[in-house]
Write a protein that holds these residues in place. Structure first.
Motif, mmCIF file in Angstrom:
data_model
loop_
_atom_site.group_PDB
_atom_site.id
_atom_site.type_symbol
_atom_site.label_atom_id
_atom_site.label_comp_id
_atom_site.label_asym_id
_atom_site.label_seq_id
_atom_site.Cartn_x
_atom_site.Cartn_y
_atom_site.Cartn_z
ATOM 1 N N ASN A 176 13.543 16.914 -8.622
ATOM 2 C CA ASN A 176 13.684 15.487 -8.945
ATOM 3 C C ASN A 176 12.325 14.841 -9.213
ATOM 4 N N TYR A 179 11.047 10.935 -8.545
ATOM 5 C CA TYR A 179 11.763 10.278 -7.431
ATOM 6 C C TYR A 179 10.930 9.114 -6.912
ATOM 7 N N THR A 235 16.388 8.818 -7.406
ATOM 8 C CA THR A 235 15.958 9.816 -8.391
ATOM 9 C C THR A 235 16.385 9.341 -9.782
#
Length: 324
Positions: A176, A179, A235
Motif C-alpha cells: 500500500n 498509505y 490507503t
C-alpha cells in the motif's frame, strides 16, 4: 500511597449516625460530567483502565455506573466486572482517607439495605490497604487483567520476538504505497461511523463485541467531549482501513478503541504500531501503553499475548466485613 487516618475514638459515633442516613447521592454518568470526573483520576493508585474516562464512560450503561462526590472524593457505584447481577463499588478516589471512604460506603450499604460492601476491579496495590480495614473475601478477576506494554516496544517492534509483527507491517507498507496515518478530527466522524458499520464482526467475535460496537458509536457521536486522541489509517486503494482512539493519563496511553478491516492484510498490526509511534512522538513522556482486558475471550487473549506485554495488571473483587 493511600491516606490512612482511622480515628477510633469517633468511629462508633459516626457508624451509629450512618445507620440512619447517608450523605451519598448517586447520579447517572453523562458526557457533561467528564470535566467533573476527570481531575479525580490522577489519584488512581494503578494504571488499570478502570480509572480512565474511557473505561468509565464507554461502559457506563453496561456496568450501570453512577457516581457521587462528597468531601472532594469520587465514589462510583456499578456492578462487578465478572457478574453484572452483583452490585459493587469502585475504589474511591480523592481527598478522603481510604478508611473514611470505606466507612462511608459501609454506612451507605446499611442505610440503603444493599447488603455487604463489595468492591470490584480493585488493583493489586489496593488489596492490602483494604485488608487492614476488614476484608471478608478477596477473589481474583482472572479474565479481566489489563495488558500493559512498553510504549517503545509497540512503536518500534524491535527485537526477535516482534519479527512476525514487523513482517506484517512491512508487507502492508509494501502493498500500500501512499498509505496515510491522519489525526482523527471531528470532520472525519461520519466516515469513521460508516467504516465501523461496514466492517463485519469476525465469526468468532468476542462475547461483548455487539455491545462494544454500540458503545463506540456513542463515543463517536460525542467525540469532541472526550479527552481522546485518535488516528485514521488510509490507503489509496481501500480508503479507510483502520482507526484507533486512546486517552493519555500520566505516563500511560490507554487504547480504548482499535478497529480495522480484517480483509486488508497487516492493517491491524500497522494501526497498532503507527498509533504507538504517533503518540510517543506527540507525548514524549509516555512510558506505557495499556491495551486493556481480554474479557475472557481466547482470541483477544492470544492477540494481546502475541505483543509480549511487560506485565499483566491484576484486579480483584473485594468483599468487606459488615463491621470492623
Amino acid at each position: 500511597m493511600f491516606p490512612y487516618r482511622r480515628t477510633y475514638s469517633t468511629y462508633n459515633v459516626v457508624t451509629a449516625t450512618r445507620r440512619e442516613s447517608t450523605p451519598l447521592r448517586f447520579s447517572q454518568l453523562t458526557v457533561e460530567d467528564i470535566p467533573v470526573i476527570r481531575p479525580y483520576l490522577s489519584a488512581a493508585p494503578s494504571r488499570t483502565c478502570d480509572f480512565t474516562i474511557g473505561g468509565m464512560f464507554m461502559w457506563a450503561d453496561y456496568f450501570n455506573y453512577t457516581y457521587a462526590i462528597f468531601n472532594d472524593t469520587l465514589f462510583v457505584k456499578g456492578v462487578t466486572e465478572d457478574d453484572v447481577t452483583r452490585a459493587a463499588f469502585s475504589l474511591p478516589l480523592g481527598k478522603m482517607g481510604l478508611d473514611e471512604s470505606v466507612d462511608m460506603l459501609r454506612g451507605y450499604c446499611r442505610a440503603t439495605g444493599s447488603g455487604p460492601l463489595l468492591f470490584s476491579a480493585i488493583p493489586e496495590v489496593a488489596v492490602e490497604p483494604l485488608r487492614l480495614l476488614g476484608v471478608k473475601t478477596v477473589s481474583p478477576l482472572v479474565e479481566w487483567s489489563d495488558y500493559l506494554y512498553e510504549a517503545e516496544d509497540l512503536a518500534t517492534l524491535s527485537g526477535k520476538k516482534m519479527s512476525k509483527k514487523r513482517n506484517h507491517v512491512n508487507h502492508f507498507m509494501a502493498e500500500n504505497p501512499g498509505y496515510e496515518l491522519l489525526p482523527l478530527t471531528s470532520g472525519m466522524i461520519p466516515d469513521v461511523r460508516h467504516f465501523l458499520q461496514m466492517v463485519p464482526l469476525p465469526i468468532d467475535k468476542p462475547v461483548l463485541a455487539d455491545i462494544e460496537r454500540e458503545q463506540v458509536m456513542r463515543v463517536l457521536d460525542n467525540y469532541g467531549a472526550y479527552p481522546f486522541e485518535g488516528v485514521v489509517l488510509k490507503t489509496p486503494a481501500d480508503g479507510m482501513v483502520a482507526f484507533a482512539i486512546g486517552e493519555v493519563i500520566g505516563d500511560t496511553l490507554y487504547v480504548h478503541i482499535e478497529k480495522m478491516n480484517h480483509e486488508v492484510s497487516g492493517a491491524g498490526e500497522c494501526i497498532n504500531k503507527l498509533f504507538a509511534e504517533y503518540m510517543l512522538d506527540k507525548t514524549p513522556h509516555l512510558r506505557y501503553i495499556n491495551r486493556e482486558e481480554a474479557a475472557g475471550d481466547p482470541g483477544l487473549r492470544k492477540a494481546k499475548d502475541s505483543y509480549h506485554p511487560a506485565m499483566l495488571l491484576e484486579k480483584f473483587n473485594v468483599e468487606m466485613l459488615t463491621e470492623f
